[in-house]
Design an enzyme around this catalytic site. Structure first.
Site, PDB file in Angstrom:
ATOM      1  N   LYS A  43       0.840  -1.209   0.000  1.00 14.14           N
ATOM      2  CA  LYS A  43       0.000   0.000   0.000  1.00 14.14           C
ATOM      3  C   LYS A  43       0.871   1.254   0.000  1.00 14.14           C
ATOM      4  O   LYS A  43       2.075   1.185   0.283  1.00 14.14           O
ATOM      5  CB  LYS A  43      -0.895  -0.015   1.244  1.00 14.14           C
ATOM      6  CG  LYS A  43      -0.125   0.024   2.559  1.00 14.14           C
ATOM      7  CD  LYS A  43      -1.044  -0.187   3.766  1.00 14.14           C
ATOM      8  CE  LYS A  43      -0.234  -0.209   5.055  1.00 14.14           C
ATOM      9  NZ  LYS A  43      -1.078  -0.538   6.227  1.00 14.14           N
ATOM     10  N   TYR A 275      14.176  30.598   6.649  1.00 13.64           N
ATOM     11  CA  TYR A 275      13.032  31.390   7.125  1.00 13.64           C
ATOM     12  C   TYR A 275      12.992  31.477   8.648  1.00 13.64           C
ATOM     13  O   TYR A 275      13.190  30.476   9.337  1.00 13.64           O
ATOM     14  CB  TYR A 275      11.731  30.759   6.647  1.00 13.64           C
ATOM     15  CG  TYR A 275      11.538  30.778   5.148  1.00 13.64           C
ATOM     16  CD1 TYR A 275      11.664  31.962   4.431  1.00 13.64           C
ATOM     17  CD2 TYR A 275      11.232  29.619   4.464  1.00 13.64           C
ATOM     18  CE1 TYR A 275      11.477  31.976   3.047  1.00 13.64           C
ATOM     19  CE2 TYR A 275      11.035  29.627   3.089  1.00 13.64           C
ATOM     20  CZ  TYR A 275      11.162  30.805   2.388  1.00 13.64           C
ATOM     21  OH  TYR A 275      10.971  30.801   1.035  1.00 13.64           O
TER      22      TYR A 275
HETATM   23  C1  LIG Z   1      -0.359  -1.580   6.871  1.00 10.30           C
HETATM   24  C2  LIG Z   1      -0.979  -2.846   7.262  1.00 10.30           C
HETATM   25  C3  LIG Z   1      -0.203  -4.006   7.433  1.00 10.30           C
HETATM   26  C4  LIG Z   1       1.301  -3.991   7.414  1.00 10.30           C
HETATM   27  O1  LIG Z   1       1.743  -3.405   8.624  1.00 10.30           O
HETATM   28  P1  LIG Z   1       3.297  -3.304   8.965  1.00 10.30           P
HETATM   29  O2  LIG Z   1       3.334  -2.883  10.374  1.00 10.30           O
HETATM   30  O3  LIG Z   1       3.868  -2.315   8.008  1.00 10.30           O
HETATM   31  O4  LIG Z   1       3.849  -4.656   8.741  1.00 10.30           O
HETATM   32  C5  LIG Z   1      -0.852  -5.204   7.667  1.00 10.30           C
HETATM   33  N1  LIG Z   1      -2.195  -5.250   7.752  1.00 10.30           N
HETATM   34  C6  LIG Z   1      -2.970  -4.146   7.633  1.00 10.30           C
HETATM   35  C7  LIG Z   1      -4.430  -4.257   7.775  1.00 10.30           C
HETATM   36  C8  LIG Z   1      -2.389  -2.918   7.409  1.00 10.30           C
HETATM   37  O5  LIG Z   1      -3.152  -1.824   7.301  1.00 10.30           O
END
Ligand SMILES: *Cc1c(COP(=O)(O)O)cnc(C)c1O
Length: 395
Positions: A43, A275
């Site tokens: 993702k 800044y």
């Molecule tokens: C993002 C996510 C993962 C992976 O989590 P990590 O801590 O990066 O391994 C697994 N399951 C779900 C539902 C997630 O949203």
């Protein structure tokens, strides 16, 4: 690849080491208990590493499944030719259920509204939808509450009988797996066992039961079930410094973020920098301009704290991070425009790591790599020759 400034002129670039990603997937597969398979979570553009290149490398290293949050991410994988088991879990009403069903994407269902939209889409498509029912075992985010679970599994079983849905998975997600011994872990595991038992009594027999994110993959073999679901660890980062460094788990960070200095100049003492003049040179010194800013995903919270390797030493962001650039004070050292500035990488060439940036900015390594923006070209190393989504592919 060139280790110094390449022939083309670069401002800022993220080098993505796909050999490291593949090695991480293999390492995590070896850690998976029993016959558990691995779902590589890709993702958020592969946690900033590039969706398609990360997905392909993960498959090559034996990731049986891929996981995304949004349906669009999953459909992008299908459009790029990925045909393997693929789950996406973050649905909202009116989502592209039918396209997911037609593309053979497994979808997550957390409640009756989602099951209704899914069964309608399956009927319209004339295909059986593949659904993973999600139980809220204590995270309090998505997922079905225990009180509503018997009705959800009964409705899903009815949809199976009708031929519109096949329940291919039952799953849940941990709240505190990165804090070993946290009391919620045992409670969530007990709640998941109960949810599985209820589903079995309703006649559901899913292909995969899954629960373990990166920290649970690394520390809770009893929660691996049929499939582990790591994201961050695939990219070689540790989910929390408390449970160990990447090296402790045999993981290697995949992303190196580097810039090439846009300017180096001598300035007198007492010179304000960036800044708000939150930094003033303590005496005559050399300032180097790093052409990377918050529009690239460099946290503005790194003002006065972010570490960068320039001219052989760690420097600290001097003054504020601006939209496109920040300054470091080289003190008595010298450098030239065009010299490399390494913001973070695996750490074995003296550079800071994403974890160092997380510590310096009060966040987590997840956010450091994921927020690196679209303006930063990804430069892939270790590609197997297939086309990628980026023009800046490995040379
Ligand atoms: C993002 C996510 C993962 C992976 O989590 P990590 O801590 O990066 O391994 C697994 N399951 C779900 C539902 C997630 O949203």
């Amino acid at each position: 690849m060139n280790d110094h400034a390449p022939a083309e002129s670069w401002r800022l670039r993220a080098d993505i080491d796909l050999d490291a990603l593949r090695a991480n997937v293999r390492t995590l597969r070896e850690r998976a208990a029993g016959a558990a398979q691995l779902m590589a979570v890709v993702k958020a553009d592969g946690y900033g590493h590039g969706l398609l290149a990360s997905a392909r490398a993960a498959r090559e290293a034996g990731a049986a499944w891929l996981g995304t949050a949004t349906p669009d991410e999953a459909l992008a994988l299908r459009a790029a030719g990925d045909t393997g088991p693929l789950l996406c879990w973050l649905w909202t009403p009116g989502g592209p259920w039918r396209r997911a069903v037609e593309a053979g994407v497994d979808v997550s269902v957390s409640g009756p509204w989602a099951l209704n939209e899914l069964t309608s889409a399956a009927r319209a498509a004339g295909r059986t939808a593949r659904a993973h029912l999600k139980a809220d075992t204590g995270l309090g985010r998505n997922g079905c509450q225990p009180a509503d679970w018997p009705d959800l599994v009964a409705a899903a079983r009815a949809a199976e009988r009708e031929g519109t849905v096949e329940v291919t998975g039952i799953w849940s997600h941990f709240a505190c797996a990165d804090e070993p011994g946290h009391p919620s872990i045992a409670l969530q595991r007990a709640a998941f066992a109960e949810a599985l038992a209820t589903a079995a009594r309703a006649g559901l027999d899913p292909e995969v039961r899954h629960f373990a994110n990166s920290p649970a993959t690394l520390t809770l073999p009893g929660a691996h079930y049929d499939l582990v679901r790591p994201g961050l660890a695939v990219y070689g980062l540790s989910p929390s410094p408390e449970i160990g460094t990447p090296a402790d788990f045999g993981l290697r960070p995949v992303m190196t973020l580097r810039a090439w200095l846009a300017s180096v100049k001598r300035v007198p003492g007492g010179h304000g920098v960036s800044y708000g003049h939150r930094y003033a040179t303590p005496g005559e010194t050399t300032l180097a301009l790093v052409p990377a800013g918050y529009a690239d995903g460099i946290p503005r919270h790194a003002s006065g704290s972010g570490p960068v390797l320039v001219a052989g030493k760690w420097r600290t962001v001097a003054g504020r991070v601006a939209m496109d650039q920040f300054v470091v004070d080289l003190g008595g050292d010298s450098a030239a425009a065009g010299d490399e500035a390494v913001l973070f990488g695996p750490g074995d060439r003296g550079e800071p790591t994403a974890e160092d940036w997380a510590r310096a900015t009060g966040t987590i390594g997840y956010e450091i790599v994921t927020r690196i923006g679209h303006r930063v070209p990804r430069h892939y190393h270790g590609e197997t020759g297939k086309p990628t989504e980026s023009a800046e592919s490995a040379s």
